[in-house]
Each structure stands twice: as structure tokens, then as C-alpha cells.
Design an enzyme around this catalytic site. Structure first.
Site, PDB file in Angstrom:
ATOM      1  N   ASP A   1       0.737  -1.250  -0.165  1.00 34.86           N
ATOM      2  CA  ASP A   1      -0.013  -0.007  -0.038  1.00 34.86           C
ATOM      3  C   ASP A   1       0.725   1.461  -0.094  1.00 34.86           C
ATOM      4  OD1 ASP A   1      -2.335   1.485   0.009  1.00 34.86           O
ATOM      5  OD2 ASP A   1      -2.747   1.317   2.000  1.00 34.86           O
TER       6      ASP A   1
ATOM      7  N   ASN B   1     -10.332  -3.284  -6.550  1.00 37.71           N
ATOM      8  CA  ASN B   1      -9.827  -2.347  -7.405  1.00 37.71           C
ATOM      9  C   ASN B   1     -10.316  -2.044  -8.895  1.00 37.71           C
ATOM     10  OD1 ASN B   1      -6.185  -3.187  -6.137  1.00 37.71           O
ATOM     11  ND2 ASN B   1      -7.630  -1.742  -5.252  1.00 37.71           N
TER      12      ASN B   1
END
Length: 239
Positions: A18, A66
């Protein structure tokens, strides 16, 4: 920094990578360059894990959620994935890396699916380390597809006959041990639907480092932290 003793080395490390977009934003760059910087960091971490003797490394590259990101960013990620497979596969093969792409790859375009198949086939016999790139992956999806696969393989049995061991055999990472150490970069403290079953007893290491800044030295710190953990797997602590 000294290497971690093999007796306390995690066999399976999973990483939620991340912070690519924030890394780029901090440098007034487009998100695509942050993802590219993150892809370069993967090579360093794979190399470090292999040198330490970690047998399985799972990387959360693209989640089932996503797809909700802007179309331009998703397209850029798909292009980066294809470029990565084309550029890195020979290097992986030369260094004994076995590549597995874990997730629902049916949603990817034919060219990307073909590149995945070729990369997996080319590295299938390698034994130095297995790198599981989790793409279009979600922990809930994994459990659902495992249950469906189990039912298909046992049409005359009911769900009452299913056991944990039986279901585990149909998870997307059934060939790998369960996750020992789960690392998340980027300052967040959640698992975001990543390997929910496999990481049930994982030690979780959260760091503020954005993924492109996560160095092999930081990885060693996480492993050393792991080596000091008292892992009881639900049993009581000694009195």
C-alpha cells in the site's frame, strides 16, 4: 543487520503493498509513476526474501475491489502488469523464482492471460522461492470459489460433510503453507480482504513506510519482530 535465525524464519510472508499513489502524490507525480516505483521495489523484496530462505512470498497486487478505481488508473495497472511479466520473467527464471498468479484471471484480457500462462509455465520448475502475485484477488472470493470447487468435486456429498482440511485443499494457495507473517505498508491497519483464511493465525506487522520506500532492511526488521512473537495458535500461555 544480522540475518534472522532459520528456526524463527516465516515460511510464508504476505504483503499488502500500500502507498504507491501517495508516494507519487508526495512527489507531484501521476499515480502511474507511483505504481511503477512500487513494481521496481518488488524485485528488491523478492531478492531479499529468497536470500533469507523464505519459501513463499504473496504480494497483493490488485484486489477485486480495485476495479472501482478510475478507468485510466486500472488501464495503467494492467499495462504495468504486462510490462512487468515481459521484463522480469527471465530475471526471475535465472534466479530460481517460481511465479504463480493467484486470483480470478478470467476477467483479464486475452494477452495478459497468455502472458500469465507463459510466465507460470516458464518458472514452474524453480525452487528458490515461490512468488504469488495476487491479482483480481479477494479473500472472500477465494473462500467462495473453494467451496464451489469442493462441491463440484464431491457432488454426492452435502456441505455438512465439508471439513476445514477439505476446503483448504481448494483454496487458490492450497500448495503453500498458511501465512506466518502479514505485512502492510502505507500506515493502514487492516487486512482489506486479503487471504482471510490463510492468514487466520498470521502475525501482523503494520508500517507507515509507503510501499516504494519499503526496503530490504525494513523487511529484516519485520522478520526479527516476528521471531520474538509468542505464537500459540489459540492455546493458553504457559503459567
Amino acid at each position: 543487520m544480522s540475518s534472522t535465525p532459520s528456526t524463527t524464519l516465516p515460511a510464508h510472508i504476505a504483503i499488502i503493498m500500500d502507498g504507491n499513489r501517495r508516494w507519487a502524490k508526495n512527489r507531484f507525480m501521476p499515480a502511474a509513476l507511483g505504481h511503477a516505483a512500487g513494481a521496481k521495489r518488488v524485485r528488491d523484496i523478492v531478492k531479499a526474501c529468497s536470500a533469507l530462505g523464505v519459501s513463499q512470498l504473496s504480494l497483493f497486487a490488485f484486489s477485486t475491489e480495485n476495479w472501482k478505481r478510475p478507468e485510466e488508473e486500472v488501464s495503467s495497472l494492467m499495462s504495468l502488469f504486462m510490462t512487468y511479466l515481459q521484463k522480469e520473467i527471465n530475471n526471475m527464471n535465472a534466479n530460481g523464482v517460481r511465479l504463480k498468479v493467484v486470483g480470478d484471471t478470467a476477467r483479464f484480457g486475452p494477452l495478459l492471460q497468455d502472458l500469465i500462462a507463459k510466465a507460470e509455465a516458464q518458472t514452474a520448475a524453480n525452487t528458490a522461492i515461490t512468488v504469488n502475485v495476487c491479482a483480481n484477488y479477494g479473500g472472500r472470493w477465494d473462500m467462495i470459489q473453494a467451496a464451489q470447487a469442493w462441491q463440484k468435486a464431491h457432488p454426492h456429498l452435502s456441505l455438512q460433510d465439508m471439513t476445514e482440511e477439505g476446503l483448504s485443499a481448494y483454496l487458490s494457495t492450497s500448495y503453500a503453507p498458511e501465512v506466518d507473517l502479514l505485512i502492510r505498508t502505507g500506515g493502514e491497519s487492516r487486512v482489506s480482504n486479503f487471504m482471510l483464511w490463510q492468514a487466520a493465525y498470521a502475525e501482523m506487522f503494520f508500517t507507515d513506510d509507503l510501499w516504494p520506500d519499503f526496503t530490504p532492511e525494513r523487511l529484516k526488521q519485520a522478520i526479527e519482530w516476528f521471531s520474538r512473537r509468542d505464537r500459540r495458535f489459540g492455546s493458553s500461555a504457559p503459567l
